[in-house]
Scaffold this motif. Structure first.
Motif, PDB file in Angstrom:
ATOM      1  N   ASP A   1     -27.435 -23.706 -13.432  1.00 30.49           N
ATOM      2  CA  ASP A   1     -27.117 -23.101 -12.130  1.00 30.49           C
ATOM      3  C   ASP A   1     -27.932 -21.839 -11.898  1.00 30.49           C
ATOM      4  OD1 ASP A   1     -25.307 -25.097 -11.638  1.00 30.49           O
ATOM      5  OD2 ASP A   1     -23.571 -23.955 -12.358  1.00 30.49           O
TER       6      ASP A   1
ATOM      7  N   ILE B   1     -25.265 -15.244  -3.850  1.00 30.37           N
ATOM      8  CA  ILE B   1     -24.213 -16.246  -3.877  1.00 30.37           C
ATOM      9  C   ILE B   1     -23.896 -16.580  -5.314  1.00 30.37           C
ATOM     10  CG2 ILE B   1     -24.928 -17.180  -1.644  1.00 30.37           C
ATOM     11  CD1 ILE B   1     -26.240 -19.487  -3.171  1.00 30.37           C
TER      12      ILE B   1
ATOM     13  N   ARG C   1     -22.876 -21.172  -9.202  1.00 28.79           N
ATOM     14  CA  ARG C   1     -22.395 -22.550  -9.117  1.00 28.79           C
ATOM     15  C   ARG C   1     -22.646 -23.181  -7.737  1.00 28.79           C
ATOM     16  NH1 ARG C   1     -17.762 -19.355  -8.915  1.00 28.79           N
ATOM     17  NH2 ARG C   1     -16.442 -19.634  -7.046  1.00 28.79           N
ATOM     18  N   TRP C   2     -22.997 -22.375  -6.725  1.00 28.57           N
ATOM     19  CA  TRP C   2     -23.290 -22.915  -5.402  1.00 28.57           C
ATOM     20  C   TRP C   2     -24.738 -23.358  -5.272  1.00 28.57           C
ATOM     21  CZ3 TRP C   2     -20.719 -19.112  -1.342  1.00 28.57           C
ATOM     22  CH2 TRP C   2     -19.311 -19.094  -1.562  1.00 28.57           C
TER      23      TRP C   2
ATOM     24  N   PRO D   1     -25.230 -27.444  -5.434  1.00 26.65           N
ATOM     25  CA  PRO D   1     -24.637 -28.092  -4.253  1.00 26.65           C
ATOM     26  C   PRO D   1     -25.355 -27.729  -2.952  1.00 26.65           C
ATOM     27  CG  PRO D   1     -22.920 -27.262  -5.677  1.00 26.65           C
ATOM     28  CD  PRO D   1     -24.203 -26.758  -6.225  1.00 26.65           C
ATOM     29  N   LEU D   2     -25.790 -26.488  -2.812  1.00 22.68           N
ATOM     30  CA  LEU D   2     -26.515 -26.091  -1.610  1.00 22.68           C
ATOM     31  C   LEU D   2     -27.863 -26.801  -1.529  1.00 22.68           C
ATOM     32  CD1 LEU D   2     -26.315 -24.321   0.880  1.00 22.68           C
ATOM     33  CD2 LEU D   2     -27.328 -22.433  -0.424  1.00 22.68           C
TER      34      LEU D   2
ATOM     35  N   TRP E   1     -25.556 -34.238  -9.648  1.00 18.90           N
ATOM     36  CA  TRP E   1     -26.098 -33.972  -8.307  1.00 18.90           C
ATOM     37  C   TRP E   1     -27.353 -34.806  -8.039  1.00 18.90           C
ATOM     38  CZ3 TRP E   1     -22.671 -32.156  -5.343  1.00 18.90           C
ATOM     39  CH2 TRP E   1     -21.753 -31.176  -5.752  1.00 18.90           C
TER      40      TRP E   1
END
Length: 839
Positions: A38, A98, A101-102, A105-106, A150
């Motif tokens: 991440d 941010i 962990r985002w 996904p982003l 992902w």
């Protein structure tokens, strides 16, 4: 590679689960790769967002130029909007942060929007070649995304979306071709994803190993710093109790432990450990009393360590059957016990206890053992210092007591000092000194006795007496813990009841001459240390008593000896006075006799000369021979009288000298002519050497002629016929300078019968005779001829009157080997100025 695979598996498993405190150290020691993935994705998100935004701006411009008017407005607007959104997202990422962990996904959202634009274009244009744009996006996203979840979602979603868009189309070669390309791009994307992921894993593994090494080095450095600081601090502490307390407190504070204790071998009970200090536990910050004893090798974890001499690490004491619970440390869960060794000798155990299970790292055990070894050395040094200080204090006390005992030789003072000094070493209620006299022990000194007891009247008969008999036979002290339990004890009615008693023999040489009696009115026992001290002191006391006894005896003997010496001294002084009177009388007799003999001698010589003038005497040979005998005897008698007068002058220090410059060569020439006839008759040879090379003397020539006359007469007399007499001279230089001489030495050497070494000084005495007296009526130049014994005495007197010195050298007296004799005459020379005038 195995580590990398384990990390990959762990990172996938850690996506949904976290390690619990009960996980093993090996499982929890690897780094968490999910957070690392991440973090990498978050770092790459801004440039990826900016790149896709520029890509969409470029794509919108291309669509505006090349697309047909029917779909151009929709596609260009959609792509331009996507580019603007991505650009705004990039700007937001630059100013805002941010959570990590985002990031992925982003990225999936961005990929979905970008691929969605292509699907819209594909649906509106019905051209399979738009699939190529999807291939580029998939490969790009496979390099960005690091999570299998992902990337799988993106690839499966893309394949599903593409199939959904082209599901109503006619199957053509172009569609099949681009479908195959899409499948290949999915496979290529997986390869890119795997390679990229492996590189990140390898990088993270290297970074983790580096951090582990750094952490280990820091831990080791901290341990070394702790060890050095602890070692430097504790080595300066020489008080054992303070040292143990400091060690326990420092270790507890440094490692945040629940309880630290130090157990040492019990000096009073063999095979046991005794707790000397304990810090922490249920009474934190207080030192625990050293009351707990543990049997070595049999009780608890600490006993096991002491018995086996090895450390013991228990991660959970509740699971170990050897653990013995104690209320003081009820919260202990893990324990590390380390042996305390001074060299190869075990002196105790260091116990470290924690309230957490598995609190001790096995890798730290060697360091903690090293720390324990340092503490053991410091403890052993402190114990040795304490023992040495105690021994030195005891030695100083014993020395002081010994000096006090030997400082006096009076019997009564020594007895008082013995009991007084002993009371400072060993506590007692009553003490006494008994001395053996025959078959009885007499009390000669007492301390602590009531006055009514009259201790000086106490005496113990040795008949049927067992206590002193045992001390006498064993020559060892006897301790009775309770005399009431001793059947042969004799209690004296006038004294308080005795309970504990100690008898110490007074030994001189190999014999027991007495006893020290120490009594306690309670059953408090005499310890081994007290008995040893009393025994050591008794040895000094026995010597002091013997010295006092001998001094008393010596004093009486000295008084008697002084009286006898005084009597003998007085007798010697009276005898010496008589000898002096006799010597003066002898000297006076010599002077008077020589003077009185000169008058008749003069008459005798005158009449003998008158006889020679008578013609009748000259005509009768017999009468002439008798006259010559009378004249020769008169001349001999005149020489003897002259010698007697010389001796008298020397003794009375009345010898007068008339010094002047003269030559020794001329003197010896005259003497050689004088003795020529005697030498020829005895076949003797006179050799005079080096005399003519000597400078003149400032001395009395007549007196020195008598000196060398007597020496030559002595050499002729004691040299056998045919012998040789040597006369030589040498110069003595002042202070070693060759340019100036201050003395001359004349040597008269013969090869005669010699002189015994013990007679070298005696021959210069008055009237000393060599050989039998009856032989001294012969002529003076005959072999061993007679004489009055005054020649050498006169010679020494004249030489010493000139400030000179005379001595002789001879190996001994032997008429067979004739070792010979050499006389040395050392005389001062004349001054240099007078010598020049004489020349």
């Amino acid at each position: 590679m195995a580590k990398m695979e384990a990390l990959l598996i762990e990172s996938d498993a850690a996506t949904n689960t976290r390690a619990t405190p009960d996980n093993s150290r090996a499982d929890s020691s690897y780094p968490s790769l999910t957070r690392a993935f991440d973090a990498v994705a978050l770092n790459n998100l801004p440039p990826v967002t900016l790149g896709l935004s520029l890509f969409h701006f470029f794509l919108a411009a291309s669509y505006a130029i090349f697309l047909a008017p029917g779909i151009k407005e929709i596609i260009v607007s959609l792509v331009t909007g996507t580019a603007i959104i991505l650009l705004g997202l990039y700007a937001w990422l630059r100013i805002r942060s941010i959570p990590t962990r985002w990031a992925q996904p982003l990225g999936v959202v961005i990929a979905t929007v970008s691929i969605g634009n292509i699907f819209v274009h594909l649906h509106l244009s019905l051209e399979p070649r738009q699939t190529g744009m999807i291939m580029f996006l998939l490969i790009g996203m496979s390099a960005y995304l690091l999570s299998m979840r992902w990337i799988s979602l993106v690839l499966i979603g893309t394949l599903g979306g593409w199939l959904l868009v082209v599901s109503g189309w006619d199957v053509t070669a172009s569609l099949i071709y681009h479908g195959i390309l899409l499948i290949l791009s999915v496979g290529l994307s997986m390869v890119v994803f795997y390679v990229r992921r492996q590189s990140v894993v390898r990088y993270e593994l290297l970074r983790w190993e580096d951090s582990q090494r750094r952490e280990q080095l820091q831990r080791r450095a901290k341990q070394m710093e702790t060890s050095m600081s602890l070692g430097q601090y504790i080595t300066s502490i020489l008080d054992l109790d303070a040292l143990l307390q400091t060690v326990a407190e420092l270790i507890k504070a440094q490692y945040n432990l629940y309880y630290v204790a130090v157990y040492l071998l019990d000096s009073q009970m063999e095979g046991y450990l005794v707790r000397r200090v304990g810090v922490g536990g249920n009474v934190p910050g207080q030192k625990q009393r050293p009351q707990m004893r543990i049997r070595v090798g049999r009780e608890g974890l600490i006993g096991w360590v002491a018995g086996n001499g090895r450390h013991l690490l228990v991660n959970d004491v509740l699971q170990d059957s050897r653990y013995i619970p104690h209320d003081l440390v009820s919260q202990t869960r893990s324990e590390l016990d380390l042996p305390l060794r001074a060299g190869r000798r075990l002196i105790g155990v260091l116990s470290l206890q924690s309230s957490q299970a598995a609190a001790f790292n096995p890798d730290d055990v060697p360091f903690l053992q090293s720390l324990a070894d340092q503490a053991a050395i410091a403890i052993d040094n402190a114990h040795l210092y304490q023992s040495e200080r105690t021994a030195r204090s005891l030695a100083e006390t014993m020395h002081k007591m010994g000096r006090a005992l030997t400082g006096t030789l009076e019997w009564n003072e020594v007895l008082e000092l013995i009991l007084g000094q002993l009371a400072e070493l060993v506590a007692y209620d009553r003490g006494s000194v008994f001395v053996r006299q025959g078959e009885q022990l007499n009390l000669v000194a007492a301390r602590g006795f009531p006055s009514a007891a009259q201790p000086s009247q106490i005496a113990i008969s040795l008949e049927n007496e067992s206590i002193f008999r045992e001390i006498y036979e064993t020559k060892r002290p006897l301790f009775i813990p309770d005399v009431l339990q001793w059947p042969d004890w004799q209690q004296i009615d006038a004294l308080p009841l005795a309970r504990a008693w100690l008898g110490v023999p007074l030994i001189h040489g190999q014999e027991v001459v007495g006893m020290l009696s120490l009594t306690r009115e309670t059953t408090t026992p005499f310890t081994h240390e007290s008995i040893d001290l009393a025994t050591t002191f008794a040895a000094q006391a026995a010597v002091a008593l013997e010295n006092a006894r001998r001094f008393d005896k010596t004093t009486r003997f000295s008084q008697q000896l002084e009286y006898e010496v005084a009597q003998r001294t007085q007798a010697i002084q009276e005898a010496y006075a008589q000898l002096e009177q006799l010597d003066r009388a002898k000297t006076d007799f010599i002077a008077i006799a020589s003077h009185e003999l000169r008058t008749p001698l003069t008459i005798l010589r005158g009449y003998s000369q008158m006889l020679f003038q008578q013609n009748s005497v000259k005509q009768d040979e017999q009468i002439e021979m008798l006259a010559e005998g009378i004249q020769s005897g008169a001349m001999r008698l005149e020489e003897v009288i002259g010698s007697m007068l010389e001796v008298a002058k020397i003794d009375n220090q009345a010898l007068q000298l008339y010094p002047k410059m003269f030559s020794l060569s001329r003197l010896f020439n005259r003497l050689a002519d004088l003795f020529a006839v005697a030498l020829r008759e005895r076949s003797l040879t006179l050799v005079v050497a080096n005399i003519d090379q000597l400078p003149p003397l400032e001395a009395d020539p007549e007196a020195l002629e008598k000196v060398f006359y007597n020496l030559l007469i002595n050499a002729i007399k004691y040299t056998p016929d045919g012998g040789t007499i040597h006369v030589s001279g040498i110069l003595h230089h002042a202070n070693g300078h060759r340019t100036q001489a201050d003395k001359v030495e004349i040597r008269v050497r013969d090869n005669g019968i010699g002189v015994d070494p013990e007679m070298h000084e005696l021959v210069f005495s008055k009237f000393y005779q060599t050989g039998e007296v009856s032989l001294h009526s012969s002529a003076k130049t005959k072999f061993k001829g007679g004489g009055p014994g005054l020649g050498l005495a006169i010679t020494r007197g004249i030489v010493e009157a000139h400030g000179g010195k005379i001595w002789l050298e001879s190996q001994g007296h032997n008429e067979d080997t004739c070792p010979g004799t050499t006389f040395h005459v050392l005389l001062p020379l004349a001054s240099h100025g007078m010598a020049e005038l004489v020349r």
